[in-house]
Design a protein around this motif. Structure first.
Motif, PDB file in Angstrom:
ATOM      1  N   TYR A  56       0.871  -1.174   0.000  1.00  0.00           N
ATOM      2  CA  TYR A  56       0.000   0.000   0.000  1.00  0.00           C
ATOM      3  C   TYR A  56       0.906   1.221   0.000  1.00  0.00           C
ATOM      4  CZ  TYR A  56      -4.248  -2.673   0.941  1.00  0.00           C
ATOM      5  OH  TYR A  56      -5.311  -3.530   0.839  1.00  0.00           O
ATOM      6  N   ALA A  73      -8.197  -6.924  -2.952  1.00  0.00           N
ATOM      7  CA  ALA A  73      -8.076  -6.350  -1.611  1.00  0.00           C
ATOM      8  C   ALA A  73      -8.714  -4.968  -1.574  1.00  0.00           C
ATOM      9  CB  ALA A  73      -6.599  -6.240  -1.242  1.00  0.00           C
ATOM     10  N   CYS A  74      -8.934  -4.482  -0.343  1.00  0.00           N
ATOM     11  CA  CYS A  74      -9.505  -3.139  -0.212  1.00  0.00           C
ATOM     12  C   CYS A  74      -8.511  -2.111  -0.753  1.00  0.00           C
ATOM     13  CB  CYS A  74      -9.880  -2.829   1.223  1.00  0.00           C
ATOM     14  SG  CYS A  74      -8.737  -3.441   2.429  1.00  0.00           S
ATOM     15  N   ILE A  77      -6.906   2.753   2.779  1.00  0.00           N
ATOM     16  CA  ILE A  77      -6.881   2.567   4.229  1.00  0.00           C
ATOM     17  C   ILE A  77      -6.418   3.883   4.865  1.00  0.00           C
ATOM     18  CG2 ILE A  77      -5.787   1.298   6.128  1.00  0.00           C
ATOM     19  CD1 ILE A  77      -5.397  -1.079   4.192  1.00  0.00           C
ATOM     20  N   ARG A  81      -5.766   3.148  10.789  1.00  0.00           N
ATOM     21  CA  ARG A  81      -6.793   2.103  10.633  1.00  0.00           C
ATOM     22  C   ARG A  81      -6.162   0.773  10.256  1.00  0.00           C
ATOM     23  NH1 ARG A  81     -12.141   3.807  10.218  1.00  0.00           N
ATOM     24  NH2 ARG A  81     -12.295   5.629  11.553  1.00  0.00           N
ATOM     25  N   GLY A  82      -6.716  -0.311  10.803  1.00  0.00           N
ATOM     26  CA  GLY A  82      -6.242  -1.648  10.460  1.00  0.00           C
ATOM     27  C   GLY A  82      -4.776  -1.828  10.837  1.00  0.00           C
ATOM     28  N   CYS A  84      -2.319  -2.133   8.650  1.00  0.00           N
ATOM     29  CA  CYS A  84      -1.498  -1.313   7.745  1.00  0.00           C
ATOM     30  C   CYS A  84      -1.441   0.135   8.205  1.00  0.00           C
ATOM     31  CB  CYS A  84      -2.056  -1.388   6.325  1.00  0.00           C
ATOM     32  SG  CYS A  84      -1.866  -3.015   5.569  1.00  0.00           S
ATOM     33  N   HIS A 105      -8.663  -4.681  12.918  1.00  0.00           N
ATOM     34  CA  HIS A 105      -8.124  -5.370  11.737  1.00  0.00           C
ATOM     35  C   HIS A 105      -9.109  -5.271  10.580  1.00  0.00           C
ATOM     36  CE1 HIS A 105      -8.092  -9.122   9.291  1.00  0.00           C
ATOM     37  NE2 HIS A 105      -6.857  -8.732   9.114  1.00  0.00           N
ATOM     38  N   ILE A 106      -8.589  -4.984   9.383  1.00  0.00           N
ATOM     39  CA  ILE A 106      -9.453  -4.887   8.203  1.00  0.00           C
ATOM     40  C   ILE A 106      -9.373  -6.214   7.456  1.00  0.00           C
ATOM     41  CG2 ILE A 106      -9.831  -3.666   6.024  1.00  0.00           C
ATOM     42  CD1 ILE A 106      -8.297  -1.262   7.402  1.00  0.00           C
ATOM     43  N   CYS A 108      -9.726  -8.174   4.468  1.00  0.00           N
ATOM     44  CA  CYS A 108      -9.920  -8.152   3.019  1.00  0.00           C
ATOM     45  C   CYS A 108     -10.320  -9.541   2.543  1.00  0.00           C
ATOM     46  CB  CYS A 108      -8.649  -7.711   2.311  1.00  0.00           C
ATOM     47  SG  CYS A 108      -8.248  -5.991   2.615  1.00  0.00           S
ATOM     48  N   ASP A 131       2.607  -5.526   3.133  1.00  0.00           N
ATOM     49  CA  ASP A 131       1.645  -6.310   3.910  1.00  0.00           C
ATOM     50  C   ASP A 131       1.702  -7.760   3.435  1.00  0.00           C
ATOM     51  OD1 ASP A 131      -0.500  -7.233   5.391  1.00  0.00           O
ATOM     52  OD2 ASP A 131      -2.033  -6.256   4.158  1.00  0.00           O
ATOM     53  N   ASP A 133      -0.075 -11.558   4.268  1.00  0.00           N
ATOM     54  CA  ASP A 133      -1.135 -12.274   4.986  1.00  0.00           C
ATOM     55  C   ASP A 133      -0.951 -13.771   4.811  1.00  0.00           C
ATOM     56  OD1 ASP A 133      -2.235  -9.607   4.537  1.00  0.00           O
ATOM     57  OD2 ASP A 133      -4.077 -10.443   5.337  1.00  0.00           O
TER      58      ASP A 133
END
Ligand code: SME
Length: 157
Positions: A56, A73-74, A77, A81-82, A84, A105-106, A108, A131, A133
């Motif tokens: 990001y 993914a979103c 951000i 927030r979240g 990230c 946590h966001i 996605c 990021d 995951d």
């Protein structure tokens, strides 16, 4: 249990050690940041088969989705927030062993179980975050932190 953890800790070290020179070679002669972020994402995804690997980028007062590998993914951000946005705000790597236990946590992807976010810092400012995951709980430890921080130090953004 403690023994198991000890055995598995650092098991990715040899993979990172062989991957890092490859990543450096991929990006050293290329000045285009999107091309380099795309190849870093692909190299990490191919090596470890993580669920999602990507960047990001800080644009004005938000993080905006950049090059990545994995499910959609979103796209935006906000700071703080979240995972990230928190990594951006704190200017530090955040390891989340269980995303359900991280307030704010966001999600996605519902498949994501654990996460690590590493800020890219240039002239004392966060310019992007990496990021990663995993679909496994407790995937990331200080070995990931050490090598992912080394990887982002080579990014010129
Ligand atoms: N989980 C992240 C959002 C990005 S996706 O995982 C790709 C967060 O909480 O910031």
């Amino acid at each position: 249990m403690a023994e198991d953890l000890k055995i598995t800790k650092g098991h990715k070290e040899p993979q990172y050690q062989s991957l890092i020179p490859q990543i450096k070679a991929l990006i050293v002669r290329e000045g285009d940041v999107v091309a380099n972020l795309a190849n870093i994402s692909a190299a990490l995804k191919e090596q470890f088969n993580f669920l999602w690997v990507g960047f990001y980028l800080v644009k004005d007062d938000e993080l905006v989705l950049g090059p990545f590998q994995g499910p959609v993914a979103c796209t935006r951000i906000a700071k703080g927030r979240g995972v990230c946005g928190t990594s951006w705000e704190r200017k530090e790597t955040i390891i989340v062993p269980d995303v359900e236990a991280f307030p704010g946590h966001i999600a996605c992807s519902s498949l994501s179980k654990s996460e690590i976010v590493v800020p890219v810092i240039r002239n004392d400012k966060v310019t992007a975050v990496l990021d990663v995951d995993s679909d496994q709980l407790n995937e990331f430890d200080e070995t990931d932190q050490k090598y992912l921080e080394e990887i982002v130090r080579h990014i010129r953004i």
